[in-house]
Design a protein around this motif. Sequence first.
Motif, PDB file in Angstrom:
ATOM      1  N   PHE A 107     -67.272  41.256-104.181  1.00 16.16           N
ATOM      2  CA  PHE A 107     -67.679  41.233-103.128  1.00 16.16           C
ATOM      3  C   PHE A 107     -68.759  41.928-103.714  1.00 16.16           C
ATOM      4  CE2 PHE A 107     -63.742  42.167-101.758  1.00 16.16           C
ATOM      5  CZ  PHE A 107     -63.147  40.755-100.803  1.00 16.16           C
ATOM      6  N   GLY A 108     -69.412  42.672-104.559  1.00  3.71           N
ATOM      7  CA  GLY A 108     -70.666  43.256-105.031  1.00  3.71           C
ATOM      8  C   GLY A 108     -71.459  42.029-105.722  1.00  3.71           C
ATOM      9  N   PHE A 109     -70.860  41.296-106.713  1.00  7.14           N
ATOM     10  CA  PHE A 109     -71.989  40.588-107.088  1.00  7.14           C
ATOM     11  C   PHE A 109     -72.052  38.872-106.217  1.00  7.14           C
ATOM     12  CE2 PHE A 109     -71.668  36.283-109.722  1.00  7.14           C
ATOM     13  CZ  PHE A 109     -73.151  36.002-109.558  1.00  7.14           C
ATOM     14  N   GLY A 110     -70.628  38.638-105.759  1.00  4.97           N
ATOM     15  CA  GLY A 110     -70.756  37.275-104.679  1.00  4.97           C
ATOM     16  C   GLY A 110     -70.869  37.737-103.673  1.00  4.97           C
ATOM     17  N   GLY A 111     -71.177  39.001-102.473  1.00  9.11           N
ATOM     18  CA  GLY A 111     -71.166  39.649-101.494  1.00  9.11           C
ATOM     19  C   GLY A 111     -72.954  39.999-101.037  1.00  9.11           C
ATOM     20  N   ASN A 112     -73.537  40.864-102.426  1.00 10.06           N
ATOM     21  CA  ASN A 112     -74.779  40.623-102.120  1.00 10.06           C
ATOM     22  C   ASN A 112     -76.003  38.882-102.359  1.00 10.06           C
ATOM     23  OD1 ASN A 112     -75.849  43.712-102.210  1.00 10.06           O
ATOM     24  ND2 ASN A 112     -74.636  44.440-103.649  1.00 10.06           N
ATOM     25  N   ALA A 113     -74.820  38.530-103.633  1.00  2.87           N
ATOM     26  CA  ALA A 113     -76.247  37.158-103.290  1.00  2.87           C
ATOM     27  C   ALA A 113     -75.929  36.142-102.307  1.00  2.87           C
ATOM     28  CB  ALA A 113     -75.551  36.583-105.079  1.00  2.87           C
ATOM     29  N   LEU A 114     -74.937  36.814-101.877  1.00  4.58           N
ATOM     30  CA  LEU A 114     -74.241  35.518-100.699  1.00  4.58           C
ATOM     31  C   LEU A 114     -75.736  36.331 -99.180  1.00  4.58           C
ATOM     32  CD1 LEU A 114     -70.894  35.174-100.485  1.00  4.58           C
ATOM     33  CD2 LEU A 114     -72.478  33.711-100.157  1.00  4.58           C
ATOM     34  N   ILE A 115     -75.025  37.692 -99.356  1.00  6.28           N
ATOM     35  CA  ILE A 115     -76.455  38.212 -98.270  1.00  6.28           C
ATOM     36  C   ILE A 115     -78.209  38.054 -98.097  1.00  6.28           C
ATOM     37  CG2 ILE A 115     -77.277  40.593 -97.230  1.00  6.28           C
ATOM     38  CD1 ILE A 115     -74.020  41.615 -97.416  1.00  6.28           C
ATOM     39  N   ALA A 116     -78.235  38.170 -99.723  1.00  8.31           N
ATOM     40  CA  ALA A 116     -79.962  38.086-100.494  1.00  8.31           C
ATOM     41  C   ALA A 116     -80.162  37.207-100.123  1.00  8.31           C
ATOM     42  CB  ALA A 116     -79.730  38.899-101.794  1.00  8.31           C
ATOM     43  N   THR A 117     -79.053  35.620-100.589  1.00  8.78           N
ATOM     44  CA  THR A 117     -79.767  34.229-100.193  1.00  8.78           C
ATOM     45  C   THR A 117     -80.157  33.644 -98.444  1.00  8.78           C
ATOM     46  OG1 THR A 117     -77.157  33.024-100.772  1.00  8.78           O
ATOM     47  CG2 THR A 117     -78.875  33.636-102.554  1.00  8.78           C
ATOM     48  N   SER A 118     -78.667  34.118 -97.782  1.00 11.71           N
ATOM     49  CA  SER A 118     -78.331  33.889 -96.811  1.00 11.71           C
ATOM     50  C   SER A 118     -79.845  34.418 -95.800  1.00 11.71           C
ATOM     51  CB  SER A 118     -77.387  34.623 -95.768  1.00 11.71           C
ATOM     52  OG  SER A 118     -77.050  36.251 -95.861  1.00 11.71           O
ATOM     53  N   PHE A 119     -80.103  35.220 -95.859  1.00 10.70           N
ATOM     54  CA  PHE A 119     -81.918  36.223 -95.551  1.00 10.70           C
ATOM     55  C   PHE A 119     -82.475  34.791 -95.903  1.00 10.70           C
ATOM     56  CE2 PHE A 119     -80.563  40.820 -95.628  1.00 10.70           C
ATOM     57  CZ  PHE A 119     -79.770  40.310 -94.348  1.00 10.70           C
ATOM     58  N   TYR A 120     -82.333  34.708 -96.749  1.00 15.25           N
ATOM     59  CA  TYR A 120     -83.938  33.705 -97.521  1.00 15.25           C
ATOM     60  C   TYR A 120     -83.409  32.493 -96.926  1.00 15.25           C
ATOM     61  CZ  TYR A 120     -86.674  31.154-100.901  1.00 15.25           C
ATOM     62  OH  TYR A 120     -87.562  30.604-101.676  1.00 15.25           O
ATOM     63  N   VAL A 121     -82.707  31.496 -96.815  1.00 15.85           N
ATOM     64  CA  VAL A 121     -81.851  30.230 -96.607  1.00 15.85           C
ATOM     65  C   VAL A 121     -82.407  30.330 -95.045  1.00 15.85           C
ATOM     66  CG1 VAL A 121     -80.611  28.391 -96.057  1.00 15.85           C
ATOM     67  CG2 VAL A 121     -81.115  29.548 -98.124  1.00 15.85           C
ATOM     68  N   MET A 122     -81.717  31.054 -94.206  1.00 15.74           N
ATOM     69  CA  MET A 122     -82.086  31.318 -92.883  1.00 15.74           C
ATOM     70  C   MET A 122     -83.390  30.793 -92.238  1.00 15.74           C
ATOM     71  SD  MET A 122     -80.465  35.217 -90.925  1.00 15.74           S
ATOM     72  CE  MET A 122     -78.839  35.686 -91.995  1.00 15.74           C
ATOM     73  N   GLN A 123     -83.746  31.457 -92.936  1.00 17.12           N
ATOM     74  CA  GLN A 123     -85.421  32.004 -92.892  1.00 17.12           C
ATOM     75  C   GLN A 123     -85.910  30.732 -92.388  1.00 17.12           C
ATOM     76  OE1 GLN A 123     -87.409  35.999 -93.081  1.00 17.12           O
ATOM     77  NE2 GLN A 123     -86.021  35.852 -94.678  1.00 17.12           N
ATOM     78  N   ARG A 124     -86.223  29.932 -93.641  1.00 16.20           N
ATOM     79  CA  ARG A 124     -86.846  28.604 -93.779  1.00 16.20           C
ATOM     80  C   ARG A 124     -86.315  27.819 -93.071  1.00 16.20           C
ATOM     81  NH1 ARG A 124     -87.811  33.563 -97.109  1.00 16.20           N
ATOM     82  NH2 ARG A 124     -89.876  32.486 -98.131  1.00 16.20           N
ATOM     83  N   THR A 125     -84.642  27.609 -93.467  1.00 18.94           N
ATOM     84  CA  THR A 125     -83.925  26.371 -92.428  1.00 18.94           C
ATOM     85  C   THR A 125     -84.707  26.654 -90.561  1.00 18.94           C
ATOM     86  OG1 THR A 125     -82.113  27.444 -92.648  1.00 18.94           O
ATOM     87  CG2 THR A 125     -82.946  25.311 -93.857  1.00 18.94           C
ATOM     88  N   SER A 126     -84.707  28.150 -90.238  1.00 20.74           N
ATOM     89  CA  SER A 126     -84.865  28.021 -88.972  1.00 20.74           C
ATOM     90  C   SER A 126     -86.609  27.851 -88.705  1.00 20.74           C
ATOM     91  CB  SER A 126     -84.534  28.750 -88.946  1.00 20.74           C
ATOM     92  OG  SER A 126     -83.137  29.565 -88.715  1.00 20.74           O
TER      93      SER A 126
END
Lengths: 245, 550
Positions: free
Chosen positions: B128-147
């Motif tokens: 949750f600490g490592f995986g979760g933060n990485a998922l949240i951080a990358t999802s913010f990045y990816v959702m903006q670029r792909t949208s």
Amino acid sequence: MFGLHYRLERKSIPFILAIVGVASIGGFVEIAPLFTIHQTVEDAPKMRVYTPLEVAGRNIYMREGCYACHSQMIRTLRDDVERYGHYSLAVESKYDHPMLWGSKRTGPDLARIGGKYSDQWHVIHLDNPRAVVRQSVMPRYDWLMRTELKTSDLGLHLKALRAVGVPYTDDMIANAPVDAYGQAAPDSPVSEGVVKRYGAATNVRAFDGRPNELTEMDALVAYLQILGQLTSPGADSVAQAKERP
Amino acid sequence: MIAQLTSSERHTALAILLLLALCGLTMAGVGRDDLFGVHGALVLVAAVGGIFAVGANFYAPEPSQHRLEHYYDDPSKIGIVLSLVWVVFGLFIGDWVAWLLVNPDLTFDAGWSSFGRLRPVHTTSVIFGFGGNALIATSFYVMQRTSRARLPDQLSPLFVLFGYNLFCVLAVTGYMLGITQSREYAEPEWYADIWLTIVWIAYLVLYLRTLARRKEPHIYVSNWYYLAFILVVAMLHIVNNLAVPVSFGHAKSYSLFSGVQDAMTEWWYGHNAVAFFLTSGFLGMMYYYLPKRAGRPVFSYRLSIISFWGITFFYIWVGSHHLHYTALPQWVQTLGMTFSLMLLVPSWASASNALLTLNGAWHKVRDDATLRFMMVAAVFYGLTTFEGSFMAIRPVNSLSHFTDWTIGHVHAGALGWVAMITFGSIYASVPWLWKVKQMYSAKLVEAHFWLALAGTVVYVFAMWNSGIVQGLMWRTYNESGTLAYSFVDSLVAMHPYYIARAVGGFLFLAGAVIGCWNVWMTTRWAARVQAPEWQSESAVAAAPALQPAE
């Protein structure tokens, strides 16, 4: 099919509804029937509930993460049964909120550990496992003996357990702290109430060897000594299952 | 960070933090006789810290309107740093408990430091600490670029990120204090669960609001996976954590379910935490970063559709394979086994889609350790899903279950797949986020790669050996028909493998530390080369505008 998807992936709300729908089916088919199919859990009318001291011991077992290394589930495999005893029945964890079946045996299974060793063995073993099993890698739990057991809120614990379905009576709830003390103080006047409320088969002993003090060691040993003893799987429940038409 | 918020967002932030401080104070008050009060105090301290941070910049000038022309990447940067902090902490605890199985006395004479309490600290910190933060951080990045759309506001991503980390801190400190539900991978107690639910709903709403602003007609495949991750994890989290607290002043609660129903619910959750947290989310990451880094389009659009819906549908059935030969009714076990086998099809479809995407870019895999991280992750994903389906077959499971083989399998997935794809994505996105051409040192990325790979292989081989030896010893009979080995015999046989495992874990940890240092140096380097010109108009114009990602 791909044409349909081509349209679906353009709309976020239908898309998330589709995800939720598709991901719900499996859980619904597998879990919901477990609550409704009667044969899922055998009948064991004589099964008793955990005493307040055993509830406290069970909570210590969870708090210390014992379940990470010890299972409480004897599988229907020859070597499991020969090593640990009769395979576990669903009814035996009927009052376990949550269950502690475990997923790993770094140490042995404990489903039927109750009565297998003396209280004194457990106390020495928990204090320093290597004092009785030289090769053991289990941590020491020596501070349990030094820590007084908190009993004042045990009534609330029993009440919460009743709310989720364990048949505790008002009498049991009202006397929970006294019963916790009484179960570990066999010569005290309050020990009779424990037997009256929880049955003659209840272990009433000074589990940690010191009847005057109620420690976390008392609670944990009391819990370990009842594991597999709440009902007898060889006798009534299996026999009943056979009688059923 | 706070100066980037508009003044109305600063007001809202302050209001939320004051509310949180009030919650903390109330918890500390009503729970003063219980560990609940300690967590109340912790919430209060976190909220007050936040109030100071907001207050210090409360009257800072309004951020420039130019910001709306660019993606909002502060939360992604913070998220990546937090995930690196968690991974070093989580791997350190993991390696410590690994050494405890070699020598159980390598610890302190106190409850918090015993194996049973530290083990969930390890699992929660890394998952949750490592995986979760990485998922949240990358999802913010990816959702903006792909949208091709900016995040809709600047406060809610920070709320999601910091709220989520507060949950992680409550979880980890709780275990050490002795607060746990004992449900594997869902150990945090009822109040932390409620808090996570609030944060998670904010996350979903944020995602949907960003998608609603998108300028691309289609929702890109990464977003399907991130959405499945958010939605299904919410569903699992809520159902699995249904419980009755002892009182509103107690940390302890009792699960609504018991016995066999509870076991099924717990493993329905447990295995799908693997599915929708550790697979779905990271596949979303892979579908963006791997093609971007390779400079190749995704191999097959249709394969990604089939594998997405296959994973979403099949995975949810397989939890019961954790309960073979138990008191769970046999029909549920059989369903779990059957679907586990079918699951191999969409899993391998995903893995091959990733590897075939690299066709035409294999020379980059050879030269670029970042892309190699992602390639090896896809390979481990394929291997682990094969192994998982294999272990779900009932007779195989009779040998592997309860042994270290399971631990080996989990780490092949967690180290080989999840951590590798994450490190690859972090190495790809850090230069993009901090606006430098590359990482501070490509050699250190290379070193990290080999340490991570060596650590994973050593770990997994050690656990395969110990697991299979253990499983065979437990079922070996003498000629006279009695069990040949006592439990202690099998424990003694584990000793060399436990040493090897701890060494493998140490290698992996060493790699992660090197990675952190490299990221730290990259950010410092970025600050040095860009600080002077960064404020000027020309630099702002040169910053990434709202461009399509593909």
